[in-house]
Each structure stands twice: as structure tokens, then as C-alpha cells.
Scaffold this motif. Structure first.
Motif, PDB file in Angstrom:
ATOM      1  N   ILE A 127      73.638  25.082  79.669  1.00 48.34           N
ATOM      2  CA  ILE A 127      73.202  26.416  80.101  1.00 48.34           C
ATOM      3  C   ILE A 127      74.353  27.066  80.869  1.00 48.34           C
ATOM      4  O   ILE A 127      74.659  26.667  81.992  1.00 48.34           O
ATOM      5  N   PRO A 128      75.020  28.047  80.264  1.00 52.23           N
ATOM      6  CA  PRO A 128      76.132  28.709  80.971  1.00 52.23           C
ATOM      7  C   PRO A 128      75.631  29.585  82.108  1.00 52.23           C
ATOM      8  O   PRO A 128      74.501  30.089  82.068  1.00 52.23           O
ATOM      9  N   ASN A 129      76.469  29.757  83.135  1.00 51.80           N
ATOM     10  CA  ASN A 129      76.113  30.717  84.176  1.00 51.80           C
ATOM     11  C   ASN A 129      76.866  32.030  84.010  1.00 51.80           C
ATOM     12  O   ASN A 129      76.609  32.995  84.721  1.00 51.80           O
ATOM     13  N   ARG A 154      67.670  37.604  71.951  1.00 49.36           N
ATOM     14  CA  ARG A 154      66.703  36.493  71.975  1.00 49.36           C
ATOM     15  C   ARG A 154      67.140  35.411  72.945  1.00 49.36           C
ATOM     16  O   ARG A 154      66.332  34.851  73.678  1.00 49.36           O
ATOM     17  N   THR A 155      68.424  35.114  72.927  1.00 51.54           N
ATOM     18  CA  THR A 155      68.960  34.056  73.780  1.00 51.54           C
ATOM     19  C   THR A 155      68.843  34.429  75.251  1.00 51.54           C
ATOM     20  O   THR A 155      68.383  33.625  76.065  1.00 51.54           O
ATOM     21  N   LEU A 156      69.253  35.641  75.598  1.00 54.70           N
ATOM     22  CA  LEU A 156      69.189  36.071  76.999  1.00 54.70           C
ATOM     23  C   LEU A 156      67.750  36.095  77.493  1.00 54.70           C
ATOM     24  O   LEU A 156      67.478  35.706  78.628  1.00 54.70           O
ATOM     25  N   ALA A 157      66.826  36.522  76.647  1.00 49.67           N
ATOM     26  CA  ALA A 157      65.412  36.563  77.034  1.00 49.67           C
ATOM     27  C   ALA A 157      64.852  35.157  77.257  1.00 49.67           C
ATOM     28  O   ALA A 157      63.964  34.970  78.083  1.00 49.67           O
ATOM     29  N   THR A 161      67.544  30.358  83.355  1.00 52.68           N
ATOM     30  CA  THR A 161      68.112  30.935  84.574  1.00 52.68           C
ATOM     31  C   THR A 161      68.932  32.160  84.188  1.00 52.68           C
ATOM     32  O   THR A 161      69.464  32.242  83.079  1.00 52.68           O
ATOM     33  N   LYS A 162      69.035  33.095  85.098  1.00 50.82           N
ATOM     34  CA  LYS A 162      69.781  34.329  84.846  1.00 50.82           C
ATOM     35  C   LYS A 162      71.279  34.060  84.926  1.00 50.82           C
ATOM     36  O   LYS A 162      71.775  33.542  85.912  1.00 50.82           O
ATOM     37  N   ALA A 163      71.971  34.393  83.859  1.00 50.53           N
ATOM     38  CA  ALA A 163      73.429  34.278  83.829  1.00 50.53           C
ATOM     39  C   ALA A 163      74.041  35.655  84.081  1.00 50.53           C
ATOM     40  O   ALA A 163      73.379  36.680  83.903  1.00 50.53           O
ATOM     41  N   LEU A 164      75.306  35.674  84.488  1.00 47.79           N
ATOM     42  CA  LEU A 164      76.072  36.916  84.513  1.00 47.79           C
ATOM     43  C   LEU A 164      76.454  37.193  83.064  1.00 47.79           C
ATOM     44  O   LEU A 164      77.115  36.363  82.431  1.00 47.79           O
ATOM     45  N   ASP A 188      75.129  42.976  82.028  1.00 43.11           N
ATOM     46  CA  ASP A 188      75.367  43.260  83.448  1.00 43.11           C
ATOM     47  C   ASP A 188      76.605  44.132  83.611  1.00 43.11           C
ATOM     48  O   ASP A 188      76.655  45.010  84.477  1.00 43.11           O
ATOM     49  N   ARG A 189      77.597  43.864  82.778  1.00 42.19           N
ATOM     50  CA  ARG A 189      78.837  44.644  82.793  1.00 42.19           C
ATOM     51  C   ARG A 189      79.357  44.747  81.368  1.00 42.19           C
ATOM     52  O   ARG A 189      79.108  43.875  80.547  1.00 42.19           O
ATOM     53  N   ILE A 190      80.108  45.806  81.115  1.00 35.55           N
ATOM     54  CA  ILE A 190      80.850  45.954  79.866  1.00 35.55           C
ATOM     55  C   ILE A 190      82.315  46.072  80.253  1.00 35.55           C
ATOM     56  O   ILE A 190      82.671  46.860  81.134  1.00 35.55           O
TER      57      ILE A 190
END
Length: 196
Positions: A127-129, A154-157, A161-164, A188-190
Motif C-alpha cells: 500500500i503506497p503512501n 477504482r483503486t483510489l476509492a 488508507t489515504k495516500a498523497l 491532491d496535486r497536479i
């Protein structure tokens, strides 16, 4: 009324057709940029990533293998590891399902995955952060136009845990709106070669 609320009123078949055409246009424009120029732009994107992420020690960063003119961050992968971080690559396990992430370091065995993109041949899911997501296009609300498979959303949902989450691409991919839908998740950012 917000742009997302307005776009939800737009019929999905119309949005899907628009996205398909816009995706093709933006990929073609990206591929017209010389490899040398794309390398210069990727170097500027890497500076933006370093500024956005900060200290790499103890970080698990999910990257990607470059495809169809995307910014090439493979050299940056090595620098993450050298600075005490670790790297993972996304793997499509099944169509219509979230991606899994597998740890990767240069020299690990790779095999061809979907679209012949190299993926780690074996290894446990991690699980990446920090998740670095390539973008075809993007808008001012940080919504990402990808390749249309819905894998990243789908993956982010589904992540426990919430990743950056950082979308990266070229400034030519900036558009007024991607016509976001209920399933779209903003980054979160582009980061592009010109801005964060």
C-alpha cells in the motif's frame, strides 16, 4: 451550481464520447513533442515532485512505467531508493477491478502486463503512501483524464488508507474541464513542467 454537479446532468454517453475524442487529441499532441523535449519537461516535473513530496525516507511511492509519451520517471525511481524511500508499480489484476501495487527496484524481474507495460513479475501487494498517476488531460479542479479504464479511480476509492495522490503530465494537457462524474476522484496535486 458546481461544475461537477452540472456535468452530472450531462448524459454519460455524451461525456464518454467527448472524453474519447479529447483523449485521442491530447495523446497525439503529446506524441508530437520530441523525445528530447519530453526528457527536459520530465526533469522539470521531477523537481516539482521533489518539492511536493519532500523527504523520501520511509515513503513508499507508486510510480508507473512510461507509455505513449508519458513523462519518464525511471531515473527518479532510483533516486527515491537512494534517499531511503521505496517504489511500487501498479498492476492490472483484472479488468474492471482496482489496481494492486507491487514493490519494485531496478533489477527485479518484470513481465508484460496490460498494453505490454512492464510490471513486477512477482511479489506481495503493498500500500503506497504516495501515488503518482500519469494524466492525459486535467482541469483546474485537479480532475484527471486518463485512458478510460477507470483503474486509478477504482483503486483510489478502494485504498484502505489515504495516500498523497499526484497527477503528472504536460501543460498541453490542461483543459477547461474533464466533465467530472460521480466516480471521478480529483488528484491532491497536479504537476506539469510549468506548475504545481
Amino acid at each position: 451550481m458546481s461544475t461537477k454537479a452540472q456535468d452530472q446532468q450531462m448524459p454519460w454517453p455524451e461525456v464518454a464520447a467527448w472524453r474519447k475524442a479529447e483523449r485521442a487529441r491530447l495523446i497525439e499532441a503529446r506524441l508530437e513533442i520530441s523525445a528530447e523535449k519530453r526528457a527536459e519537461m520530465a526533469a522539470r516535473i521531477i523537481k516539482g515532485l521533489d518539492a511536493a513530496i519532500g523527504d523520501m525516507k520511509g515513503r513508499l511511492v507508486s510510480l508507473y512505467w512510461p507509455f505513449r509519451g508519458e513523462p519518464d520517471l525511471r531515473g527518479w525511481m532510483i533516486s527515491i531508493i537512494e534517499r531511503g524511500g521505496a517504489v511500487a508499480l501498479p498492476v492490472v489484476v483484472e479488468k474492471g477491478h482496482p489496481l494492486v501495487f507491487r514493490a519494485y527496484k531496478p533489477g527485479d524481474k518484470l513481465e508484460k502486463g496490460v498494453w505490454n507495460i512492464p510490471i513486477p513479475a512477482e511479489g506481495e501487494s503493498v500500500i503506497p503512501n504516495v501515488v503518482i498517476s500519469p494524466i492525459v488531460g486535467f482541469d483546474a479542479q485537479n480532475y484527471r483524464l486518463g485512458y478510460g479504464g477507470g483503474f486509478f479511480d477504482r483503486t483510489l476509492a478502494a485504498m484502505p488508507t489515504k495516500a498523497l495522490v499526484i497527477g503528472i503530465g504536460y501543460e498541453i494537457g490542461r483543459i477547461a474541464t474533464i466533465h467530472p462524474q460521480a466516480h471521478d476522484i480529483p488528484m491532491d496535486r497536479i504537476i506539469t513542467e510549468k506548475s504545481i
